[in-house]
Structure formats: C-alpha cells, structure tokens
Design an enzyme around this catalytic site. Structure first.
Site, PDB file in Angstrom:
ATOM      1  CE1 TYR A 119      -0.982   8.672   0.202  1.00 27.19           C
ATOM      2  CE2 TYR A 119      -1.149   8.366   2.559  1.00 27.19           C
ATOM      3  CZ  TYR A 119      -0.681   9.079   1.484  1.00 27.19           C
ATOM      4  OH  TYR A 119       0.068  10.188   1.701  1.00 27.19           O
ATOM      5  CB  CYS A 120      -4.185   1.306  -1.973  1.00 27.87           C
ATOM      6  SG  CYS A 120      -4.499  -0.438  -1.837  1.00 27.87           S
ATOM      7  N   PRO A 121      -6.010   0.886   0.808  1.00 26.07           N
ATOM      8  CG  PRO A 121      -7.021  -0.844   2.066  1.00 26.07           C
ATOM      9  CD  PRO A 121      -5.938   0.212   2.130  1.00 26.07           C
ATOM     10  CG  ASN A 149      -1.998  -1.066   1.083  1.00 22.89           C
ATOM     11  OD1 ASN A 149      -2.168  -1.660   0.023  1.00 22.89           O
ATOM     12  ND2 ASN A 149      -2.700  -1.326   2.164  1.00 22.89           N
TER      13      ASN A 149
END
Lengths: 358, 100
Positions: free
Chosen positions: B24-26, A55
């Site tokens: 940001y992911c997720p 991430n």
C-alpha cells in the site's frame, strides 16, 4: 547535528536549511512557499502513520476513484514548488503513541497534541541528521480547537525542546520572534500574521502564487477523527485480550460492517464488491464465509473461532445476501487452511443483528 | 539510433528493479527512495507496483527530488512498471545519511 551557528552575516539564504512538516494541504504548502521565496533550502517531511484515509482509499482501489483525488499531496506540493519531500514510515511507533497519549484524545480517538509532539520530535531528529537550522509547520494560531491554540502551540514547543526553533510562517507575525527571525535567517516581514479559522487569506495567497492543485480542507485525512473508526478502534482495544494491536487490525477496522460475536471474536462483512475483493485477500489468514450462488458479502472472522460463532456469522452473511428473503441460505464457510464446509442458515433478524453491531 | 529508441531500451532494462506488488501507498515510494539512495547518478531503477496512483505519485516524487522519470508500461491491468533515473539527488536526509 543541528546547525544553529551559521555565518553571522547571511550572504546566501540557500545556506539555511528549513525542515517542515508537510501534509500537502494548503497551509503547509504555503508555509513552504513563503520560505522558498526567501531563498531558503526547504525539505518537506511527510509522516506515514497508518491512519491516513487517502492511503486506505488507494488500497481499496475503487474503479471510479480518480487517481488525482487520492495522490500523495505532499509529493504534489514538492513537485509543484520544486523542493524535496521525504516520506517516512512511522506507523509502528505511532500506534504506541495512539494507545497511550499523554494529553488525551479529542472528540474521537484523535490524540492531536501528542501527534504533533510525536512528529516534531521525529522532525527534530531528522534536522540533526541533515544539519538543518530550524523546523517549520503550516500551523495557524487558533485554526483548530485542540492543537492550535496559542498556549498549546507554546506548550508543544516546550515539550519538544524546540524553544525558538519552530517557525510557523503563516502566523509568525502574531507569535513571539523565533531564532530564525532574530538571526536573520528569515525575514519576519516576509512572513504572515494569519489568525483564526477563516481561510480567505490562504485561498487568496494560493491564487496569487498560482497554487491551484491543493486539496480542499475537509476536516483532515485521519481515521482517528472518524466516529465509526474510533468506535471500532475502542472496541478492538477493549477486547485485545492481552495481545498487541497490529497494523493488520487497523486495516480491517477501516472496511466493512463490524459485529462483535463474543469477547474473543468479531465478524466483518464487506459492503460492496470492492470491499469484498479487498477482504478476500485475507482468506489465508482468517475464516471467510459467503452465500452460495447469491449476491453475498465476504464475511471475515477475526479472533478465536468456534462452531457456534461460525453459525452466528453465517446467519449474518445470509441476512446481507441477495437471498435474505428466503427461509434458509447456503453459506460456504472456508477455514484459513483452505478446507470448506456448507452451513444452512436462516437470515438473522434486524433486531438481533443490532445487538452485535459495533 | 532512431528517435525514441533509447527510451524503449530503458523501459525494458533497468540497472535495478524492485517489486512492490500488493504494497500500500506510500511504501512503494519509500522503498524507491531507499534504493535510489544507494544508486549512482545516471543509473536506472524499475519499480513494479499494483497501485495505479503511483503513476501520479512517482513523477511527482522524481520532480520533487531531482530524479528523472522515464515513463511506465503496463503488464496487465494491475501491474505497472515504472522507470526512474538517478539524478543529482535532492540533499534530503536520506542522501546525507547514506554518505556518512
């Protein structure tokens, strides 16, 4: 609530709902596949802890980073095998566990046993909410040194109060029979008896199942197992000065070179253009420094900033600028409120720099 | 209606829209899932994101959860508009919780 009393005779296994911890790595993907093949309804849970390296790589967004290398592998597994995956953000709660793990840390700041217990507790709650029948994981007996030893697996089951309701499909045949097997929800003969660190069986199975797009095992995707991150994390905890650790602190621990200037302040210097761009996004919240008309790191000051500390950080910035061979370098110092001043600084000597490095 | 015209219309007007720029992911996928739980079958959602990898993750999420991925368009180098259609649903906990 948890559904532990399905019909005595199972006509259709799709009535049985199995909830799994799904990283998207090969083991959890195969575990899901084994249950899907038995006709069960499978739901994958992917917990976002804030410590996932993938991430963070995505947040940095390096231009040469291929998208498929940083995709969410749990979603990829769910897509390939056609079962639903739910991503759940647990970052705030997770930090609390990491700060004070009951079972301690591994070789770095990795609280692997407590992490497992944390996630299984969460999954158990989820199972109750959706009327699931049991939990499953991709764990393999004796594959990992800390959390996957047989006594540890047993202890985790007891601590999470999941006695008999936690199935490890890849190692089921070398573990005691679980409730899903005893009740016929799952056919034990269709499960595996993998044991140990080798991965030949899993790789052969992946090939047989046509599962090709799984990530290569690489020691995990968790920053807490990383030596540099762990060192910085320990430092951050040691100098919290009564504050709580915040998710933003964690983000900054993952980027740049870190130097502790004093008990209340540290400097973070970007290592390349991508990190500089990322750190520049924090300009409105932190002091930032950059060499003028030179190749320069973006330097960010975290904590209580004083004039002498700005000058110290300016010398560090000069050292890592393209003007490091000059006697003096102009450094632009920017306050979070947008006001600026120029400091003329000599590049810090290597020996001195090392005194501050975290 | 000419072939492709329906898709073109959908890519320019969705029933709902969420902006996840800079997240940001997720988180963008988590927010997408949360909004989709409240939508009716057949409705469309536009997700705006600065994360280019969402172009890989969103179709995977749709396929995994039984929703339809309609496509995307770029507005500039780092602004992606993705379009999804609520499908039969996945029976995930979120769906269940939402029905309570």
């Amino acid at each position: 609530m948890t559904n532990q009393n399905p019909p005595a005779r199972i006509r259709d296994r799709s009535e049985i709902k199995a909830i799994g911890l799904l990283s998207g790595g090969l083991d959890s993907t195969l575990a899901a596949k084994l249950l899907l093949d038995q006709g069960l309804t499978v739901i994958g849970l992917n917990y976002s802890t804030g410590f996932c390296m993938n991430n963070f790589r995505r947040a940095l967004d390096r231009p040469d980073q291929a998208s498929h290398r940083v995709r969410n592998e749990a979603l990829r597994a769910g897509s390939d095998l056609q079962f639903p995956v739910e991503i759940i953000d647990v970052a705030d709660e997770y930090i609390g566990m990491v700060m004070n793990p009951k079972h301690g840390y591994g070789s770095r700041m990795n609280p692997c046993i407590d992490c497992r217990i944390f996630m299984l507790d969460k999954a158990k709650q989820y199972m109750k909410e959706v009327g699931g029948h049991f939990l499953f994981t991709g764990e393999v007996v004796a594959q990992r040194p800390m959390s996957q030893h047989r006594p540890t697996l047993r202890m985790i089951e007891k601590e999470t109060d999941l006695d008999g309701l936690l199935l490890r499909p890849l190692s089921a045949q070398v573990l005691p029979e679980t409730i899903p097997e005893k009740r016929g929800w799952v056919d034990r003969n269709g499960l595996l008896g993998i044991h140990g660190r080798g991965r030949k069986v899993q790789i052969a199975l992946a090939e047989a199942y046509g599962i090709k797009e799984y990530p290569q095992p690489s020691g995990g995707c968790c920053h807490l197992t990383d030596e540099t991150f762990s060192r910085r994390f320990r430092d951050r905890i040691a100098f919290l000065n009564g504050d709580q650790i915040k998710s933003e602190d964690l983000v900054l621990l993952k980027v740049g070179r870190h130097f502790r200037l004093d008990d209340g302040c540290k400097a973070i210097l970007g290592r390349d253009e991508v990190e500089n761009r990322f750190m520049a996004g924090f300009r409105n919240r932190y002091w930032t420094l950059e060499a003028v008309e030179a190749g320069s790191p973006v330097t960010l000051l975290e904590g209580k900033v004083t004039d002498p500390l700005v000058e110290l950080a300016a010398a560090m910035t000069a050292r890592y600028s393209s003007h490091r061979d000059r006697e003096g370098v102009e450094i632009l110092c920017r306050h979070p409120d947008g006001s600026e001043r120029i400091v003329f600084s000599s590049p810090m000597a290597e020996m001195e720099l090392e005194r501050y490095r975290i | 209606m000419k072939p492709g015209q329906e898709e073109e219309i959908i890519l320019n007007s969705a029933d709902r829209r969420i902006d996840t720029m800079g997240l940001y992911c997720p988180i963008p996928i988590i927010r997408t899932a949360a909004v989709m739980r409240k939508m009716k079958r057949g409705e469309t959602l536009e997700v705006i994101s600065s994360d280019r990898v969402i172009l890989v993750d969103m179709p995977a999420w749709c396929r995994s959860t039984g929703n339809g991925y309609l496509g995307s368009r770029n507005d500039g180098e780092r602004e992606f508009h993705l379009f999804v259609r609520k499908g039969l649903g996945s029976g995930t906990a979120g769906e269940k919780r939402n029905r309570k």
